[in-house]
Design a protein around this motif. Structure first.
Motif, PDB file in Angstrom:
ATOM      1  N   UNK A 131       0.824  -1.210   0.000  1.00 50.37           N
ATOM      2  CA  UNK A 131       0.000   0.000   0.000  1.00 50.37           C
ATOM      3  C   UNK A 131       0.864   1.269   0.000  1.00 50.37           C
ATOM      4  N   UNK A 132       1.933   1.245   0.761  1.00 51.79           N
ATOM      5  CA  UNK A 132       2.809   2.420   0.812  1.00 51.79           C
ATOM      6  C   UNK A 132       3.432   2.668  -0.561  1.00 51.79           C
ATOM      7  N   UNK A 133       3.831   1.580  -1.204  1.00 50.45           N
ATOM      8  CA  UNK A 133       4.445   1.753  -2.526  1.00 50.45           C
ATOM      9  C   UNK A 133       3.429   2.310  -3.525  1.00 50.45           C
ATOM     10  N   UNK A 134       2.152   1.937  -3.357  1.00 53.12           N
ATOM     11  CA  UNK A 134       1.148   2.354  -4.344  1.00 53.12           C
ATOM     12  C   UNK A 134       0.722   3.809  -4.166  1.00 53.12           C
ATOM     13  N   UNK A 135       1.083   4.434  -3.048  1.00 57.36           N
ATOM     14  CA  UNK A 135       0.701   5.843  -2.839  1.00 57.36           C
ATOM     15  C   UNK A 135       1.295   6.738  -3.920  1.00 57.36           C
ATOM     16  N   UNK A 136       2.449   6.340  -4.389  1.00 55.70           N
ATOM     17  CA  UNK A 136       3.135   7.090  -5.434  1.00 55.70           C
ATOM     18  C   UNK A 136       2.245   7.279  -6.668  1.00 55.70           C
ATOM     19  N   UNK A 238      -7.479  -1.946   7.997  1.00 62.67           N
ATOM     20  CA  UNK A 238      -6.636  -2.320   6.855  1.00 62.67           C
ATOM     21  C   UNK A 238      -7.416  -2.279   5.537  1.00 62.67           C
ATOM     22  N   UNK A 239      -8.725  -2.603   5.580  1.00 56.52           N
ATOM     23  CA  UNK A 239      -9.541  -2.550   4.354  1.00 56.52           C
ATOM     24  C   UNK A 239      -9.624  -1.118   3.828  1.00 56.52           C
ATOM     25  N   UNK A 240      -9.835  -0.205   4.741  1.00 57.88           N
ATOM     26  CA  UNK A 240      -9.953   1.204   4.346  1.00 57.88           C
ATOM     27  C   UNK A 240      -8.607   1.725   3.830  1.00 57.88           C
ATOM     28  N   UNK A 241      -7.553   1.314   4.503  1.00 56.13           N
ATOM     29  CA  UNK A 241      -6.217   1.743   4.083  1.00 56.13           C
ATOM     30  C   UNK A 241      -5.947   1.343   2.639  1.00 56.13           C
ATOM     31  N   UNK A 242      -6.459   0.175   2.249  1.00 59.07           N
ATOM     32  CA  UNK A 242      -6.209  -0.340   0.898  1.00 59.07           C
ATOM     33  C   UNK A 242      -6.921   0.485  -0.166  1.00 59.07           C
ATOM     34  N   UNK A 243      -7.944   1.238   0.236  1.00 62.76           N
ATOM     35  CA  UNK A 243      -8.722   2.057  -0.717  1.00 62.76           C
ATOM     36  C   UNK A 243      -7.965   3.329  -1.062  1.00 62.76           C
ATOM     37  N   UNK A 244      -8.360   3.968  -2.190  1.00 64.19           N
ATOM     38  CA  UNK A 244      -7.724   5.256  -2.521  1.00 64.19           C
ATOM     39  C   UNK A 244      -7.894   6.257  -1.379  1.00 64.19           C
ATOM     40  N   UNK A 245      -6.915   7.103  -1.222  1.00 65.35           N
ATOM     41  CA  UNK A 245      -6.878   8.051  -0.115  1.00 65.35           C
ATOM     42  C   UNK A 245      -8.146   8.906  -0.026  1.00 65.35           C
ATOM     43  N   UNK A 246      -8.701   9.231  -1.183  1.00 64.41           N
ATOM     44  CA  UNK A 246      -9.911  10.065  -1.207  1.00 64.41           C
ATOM     45  C   UNK A 246     -11.077   9.386  -0.489  1.00 64.41           C
ATOM     46  N   UNK A 247     -11.007   8.060  -0.360  1.00 62.92           N
ATOM     47  CA  UNK A 247     -12.125   7.328   0.273  1.00 62.92           C
ATOM     48  C   UNK A 247     -11.845   6.997   1.745  1.00 62.92           C
ATOM     49  N   UNK A 248     -10.807   7.539   2.313  1.00 63.69           N
ATOM     50  CA  UNK A 248     -10.476   7.209   3.704  1.00 63.69           C
ATOM     51  C   UNK A 248     -11.421   7.873   4.702  1.00 63.69           C
ATOM     52  N   UNK A 249     -11.953   9.020   4.320  1.00 63.75           N
ATOM     53  CA  UNK A 249     -12.787   9.740   5.287  1.00 63.75           C
ATOM     54  C   UNK A 249     -14.261   9.449   5.047  1.00 63.75           C
TER      55      UNK A 249
END
Ligand SMILES: [Mg+2]
Length: 249
Positions: A131-136, A238-249
């Motif tokens: 997930x960290x690598x995919x943030x890029x 962890x499920x939420x973390x896997x989603x695009x950042x825009x969907x975290x909130x």
């Protein structure tokens, strides 16, 4: 100012589960102070140590806990952690620096003697590295902000082939201060942490009130940490973390 937004992550209890290492190093640090709990094996994390880990903020506290563990009264530590801690320090005639020094030396020795074995005591939480690598690809940089020393954190990140845009360790100062400095250099997109009181301290800092704060539910949390979170702190799994950042909130 760099325009690419930065997402900042705590390390222990967020990226990496180091429980086996905390216990191993704390046991050996206590041993170097002639206070190792003989009854307990450095290879086997005691359940009580695991349960009290969420109360720990700095590495030296683990050494004290390891020394105190046999016969420790869990209820009174949970109720008055700092009072018990202070009493134990006084009784043993120990200073914080002594304990932190012992822990740092135990770790350094472990790394020097058998780097591979020391690294093996750490496990990234499931899916974290990917997930960290995919943030890029999402257009974000990520950084690590930890109360561990920079040198040990860098060693571990390197072993997991994780390359944050930035790493700040214990030496950089309190987390709110570091976040303020980072925020002057570039836009901050959020702070991901497993210590609720740290997030609360961040949100009460002038200049950081608007920073999106995420409390990870896979980290070292006290039983009450998940309940009645103040506005500004979101619990994330962890499920939420896997989603695009825009969907975290
Ligand atoms: Mg943490």
């Amino acid at each position: 100012m760099q325009e690419r937004p930065l997402l900042v992550f705590d390390f222990d209890g967020v990226i990496v589960d180091g429980m086996a290492e905390y216990w191993w190093s704390s046991w050996h640090a206590a041993k170097s102070l002639a206070a190792e709990p003989h009854e307990l094996s450095p290879e086997q994390v005691p359940e009580l140590f695991r349960r009290l880990r969420p109360w720990i903020h700095h590495g030296w506290e683990m050494v004290l806990l390891a020394a105190e563990l046999p016969g420790l009264d869990e209820a009174s530590w949970v109720e008055g952690y700092e009072v018990q801690q202070h009493a134990a320090l006084l009784r043993r005639g120990w200073a914080v620096d002594l304990l932190q020094g012992a822990l740092d030396r135990a770790r350094l020795q472990a790394v020097q003697q058998d780097r591979g074995a020391w690294l093996q005591l750490h496990r990234p939480f499931p899916g974290l590295a990917r997930r960290l690598r995919s943030l890029d690809e999402e257009g974000f940089d990520w950084a690590v902000l930890t109360t561990k020393t920079e040198v040990f954190t860098a060693e571990l990140l390197n072993a997991f082939e994780l390359r944050p845009a930035r790493l700040d360790g214990r030496e950089a100062g309190p987390k709110p201060e570091v976040l303020l400095r980072l925020g002057q250099e570039r836009p901050l997109r959020g702070f991901v942490e497993d210590r609720r009181s740290t997030l609360e301290a961040v949100l009460s800092t002038e200049g950081l009130q608007e920073l999106p704060c995420y409390l990870v539910d896979w980290g070292y949390l006290k039983p009450a940490d998940r309940q009645q979170l103040p506005p500004g702190i979101q619990l994330i799994d962890l499920d939420r973390l896997a989603k695009p950042l825009a969907q975290w909130s």
